[in-house]
Design an enzyme around this catalytic site. Sequence first.
Site, PDB file in Angstrom:
ATOM      1  N   SER A  61      -0.912  -0.634  -0.118  1.00 20.50           N
ATOM      2  CA  SER A  61       0.397  -0.621   0.535  1.00 20.50           C
ATOM      3  C   SER A  61       1.275   0.571   0.205  1.00 20.50           C
ATOM      4  CB  SER A  61       1.155  -1.912   0.231  1.00 20.50           C
ATOM      5  OG  SER A  61       0.755  -2.920   1.128  1.00 20.50           O
ATOM      6  N   LYS A  64       2.597   2.459   3.159  1.00 19.85           N
ATOM      7  CA  LYS A  64       3.867   2.226   3.857  1.00 19.85           C
ATOM      8  C   LYS A  64       4.882   3.337   3.593  1.00 19.85           C
ATOM      9  CE  LYS A  64       3.237  -2.794   4.106  1.00 19.85           C
ATOM     10  NZ  LYS A  64       2.009  -3.026   3.339  1.00 19.85           N
ATOM     11  N   SER A 121       6.874  -5.649   1.405  1.00 13.90           N
ATOM     12  CA  SER A 121       5.574  -5.065   1.738  1.00 13.90           C
ATOM     13  C   SER A 121       4.870  -5.880   2.815  1.00 13.90           C
ATOM     14  CB  SER A 121       4.679  -4.968   0.495  1.00 13.90           C
ATOM     15  OG  SER A 121       3.595  -4.095   0.742  1.00 13.90           O
TER      16      SER A 121
END
Length: 512
Positions: A61, A64, A121
Amino acid sequence: MSSSLLRRLSVGLAALTGLLGTSLIGIRAADAVTVPILVADVDSGKVIYAQAPTDPWYPASITKLMTTYVALDLVRQGKVSLDSMITISAAAAAEPPSKMGFKPGTQLTLDNALKIIMVKSANDIAYAIGENLGGSIDTFAAMMNETAVRIGMRDSHWYNPNGLPDPRQWTSARDMAVLARALIRDFPDSHDLFSISAIQFGRAVMPNHNGLLGRYPGTDGMKTGFICSGGFNVVATATRNGRRIVTIVMGQPSPRERDVKTADLFDYAFGQSAGWTSPTLEALPASALPAPPDMRPFVCGGKKPPAIEDGPGALSAPGSAAQLIGGSAANSPALALAAFSNPALRARSLPPRAPLQPIAVWIGRNPAEGQQILESQEAEQKAAAANTRAAKLEAAKAKRLAALEAAKQAREARAERAQAAREAAKEAAKTTAKPAPKLAAKAGRPLPHAASAYTAVETPSMPEAKPGKGLSKPAAKATAHKPAPAKAAPAKESTGKSAAKKPAAKKAAAEE
């Protein structure tokens, strides 16, 4: 040398020794792979410490951060605004956790969407950002790759905006340091986006997964990530005395070890100065590894995946298993487990987290509209729950009535069968009935000789003598030939009487 400088140097050396203590285990073995670690000065881009900084790695993640850069760049170009609406599609809603779980058709502003992906997230929200800003996920991924090349990233390949496992999607510690510096440099007004301690949606408060926020002094960003194949990753920034450091740590076996190791690196970096001999991020040599190692055997193994913050641990991107310390190629589980079982890291922990300061987020264009939508959805959920309960009660009632009717029909069927059986038995009795056998012989017809044992025989009595006359012989003969009485006595009694009368008859005959 001043005492404060000596103290900082000793703390830094101790931290680095603790950090690299397990590395010494693996140095003896050739061809081991190092987990990527990089510490750099944000302003100058000078490297303070590096370990496999350009090796390919699964980002999870921290992807992102790249999604956020593309979105903010589109805002800067005037193509969209932070108030632009992001619509959740069915495909976005179907993405695995971590997620917000919004229904397809739900809308929220880009500003709220970016806050959610930085803190929660949420994979469904990041996917929706890619769909809405790029028109499709493939188009947005192309935008991510184009932007990465433009800002100086050279080891990254992007295929989705949320970091869920894809064997083609990887980055490096160097590239993430380049991205972190670009976010800070190009979007100074959005810096607070990366330091939000928690968000509040309705009554739910969701803390940031970055365990350094509120625990390590000076931490002000940025993003964590985890999948089994990449381990626990973090891109973190901290500021002390006006100096900002960026630290990238990848491939850790737990969030705690990731956080502790990052804190050690910050301690070391703030005690060092990046001199003119320190290399820059651009000067770091390329890696010889052709693809990222797969950390699944060491992070998740055959056990249940650890608590995950960015996606289901069951998902993985295929690759080669990795050792943790040393040189260039791949495969020694013993070294990996040795490096992951660092006693110093197991014993250490960060102080308790400071109180959260949640930032409100909402769906719709503004909080009032969002509240109305939430109330409407809550009313719909209550109505649906009430309908479900009513349907269950109606179904249970119908089931009970059906059971009672079935039992009634079963009783009636049994009664009908029993009645039919009784009538059949009566008919059978009428059909098979026979006349009773005759027990007495017809008059004038003597009994068979064989039946004499079962027939009562009366012994003739002595005739009464008249005065002057004796017994006459013919009378005795007539008595002897007297026919048997018509009614027969029971067999057992006849037999007994016959046996008793025989001596008397013989006596009478002898007297004659």
